[in-house]
Design a protein around this motif. Sequence first.
Motif, PDB file in Angstrom:
ATOM      1  N   ALA A   5       0.802  -1.235  -0.142  1.00 42.41           N
ATOM      2  CA  ALA A   5       0.070  -0.060  -0.034  1.00 42.41           C
ATOM      3  C   ALA A   5       0.797   1.001  -0.054  1.00 42.41           C
ATOM      4  O   ALA A   5       1.822   1.299   0.787  1.00 42.41           O
ATOM      5  CB  ALA A   5      -0.835   0.086   1.151  1.00 42.41           C
ATOM      6  N   HIS A   7       0.598   4.989   0.637  1.00 38.58           N
ATOM      7  CA  HIS A   7      -0.359   6.255   1.422  1.00 38.58           C
ATOM      8  C   HIS A   7       0.479   7.423   0.704  1.00 38.58           C
ATOM      9  O   HIS A   7       1.344   7.935   1.094  1.00 38.58           O
ATOM     10  CB  HIS A   7      -0.112   6.337   2.828  1.00 38.58           C
ATOM     11  CG  HIS A   7      -0.716   5.032   3.525  1.00 38.58           C
ATOM     12  ND1 HIS A   7      -0.796   4.814   4.704  1.00 38.58           N
ATOM     13  CD2 HIS A   7      -1.078   3.667   2.927  1.00 38.58           C
ATOM     14  CE1 HIS A   7      -1.452   3.511   5.074  1.00 38.58           C
ATOM     15  NE2 HIS A   7      -1.547   3.242   4.220  1.00 38.58           N
ATOM     16  N   LYS A 136      -3.196   2.253  -4.213  1.00 43.92           N
ATOM     17  CA  LYS A 136      -2.675   3.671  -3.780  1.00 43.92           C
ATOM     18  C   LYS A 136      -3.819   4.178  -2.867  1.00 43.92           C
ATOM     19  O   LYS A 136      -4.968   4.017  -3.059  1.00 43.92           O
ATOM     20  CB  LYS A 136      -2.725   4.505  -5.103  1.00 43.92           C
ATOM     21  CG  LYS A 136      -2.523   6.023  -4.463  1.00 43.92           C
ATOM     22  CD  LYS A 136      -2.445   6.880  -6.129  1.00 43.92           C
ATOM     23  CE  LYS A 136      -2.476   8.148  -5.972  1.00 43.92           C
ATOM     24  NZ  LYS A 136      -2.705   8.886  -7.118  1.00 43.92           N
ATOM     25  N   HIS A 137      -3.636   4.666  -1.579  1.00 39.89           N
ATOM     26  CA  HIS A 137      -4.457   5.309  -0.709  1.00 39.89           C
ATOM     27  C   HIS A 137      -4.065   6.842  -0.819  1.00 39.89           C
ATOM     28  O   HIS A 137      -3.115   7.240  -0.054  1.00 39.89           O
ATOM     29  CB  HIS A 137      -4.187   4.711   0.868  1.00 39.89           C
ATOM     30  CG  HIS A 137      -4.629   3.292   0.583  1.00 39.89           C
ATOM     31  ND1 HIS A 137      -6.074   2.754   0.499  1.00 39.89           N
ATOM     32  CD2 HIS A 137      -3.628   2.204   0.689  1.00 39.89           C
ATOM     33  CE1 HIS A 137      -5.792   1.493   0.589  1.00 39.89           C
ATOM     34  NE2 HIS A 137      -4.539   1.032   0.658  1.00 39.89           N
TER      35      HIS A 137
END
Length: 144
Positions: A5, A7, A136-137
């Motif tokens: 992930a 951020h 993608k966050h």
Amino acid sequence: MPEIAFHTQVPDRLAHACRVARKALRAQRHLAIVGSAEVLERVDTMLWNMAPQDFVAHCRADSPEHVLQASHIVLALPGQAVASRDMLLNLGDDVPEAWGEYAQVVEVVSADDEHDKQLARQRWRRYRECGHEPVKHDLGQKTV
């Protein structure tokens, strides 16, 4: 296969890293935070100075074995071995050596540091070259 992930659009990378560490600790997850000596020194200080209700106990990767056994959060320089392979938070410029051994990898990308964004793009490409599809966050997106 690890979950990766990114951020992104993070206003303060180190404050965000401390929040990730607090969340991991509350969930009883083991977290390795990897970064340069300077970055780890700053994170170490920030973790010790959080509010009492947010205290995040942690140690360094070169701590005595009994301390490492009791710690869910370990700060490690690139290349330093960490026993638990649960979760990795990368604050370094490169993809850490043992990233593929973790269940989850979290990359933190600055909102306004162009050099950091460029390095993050290189890390994203590296994970993809290894057959992984990072998620993608975007922390900068506003919700209605």
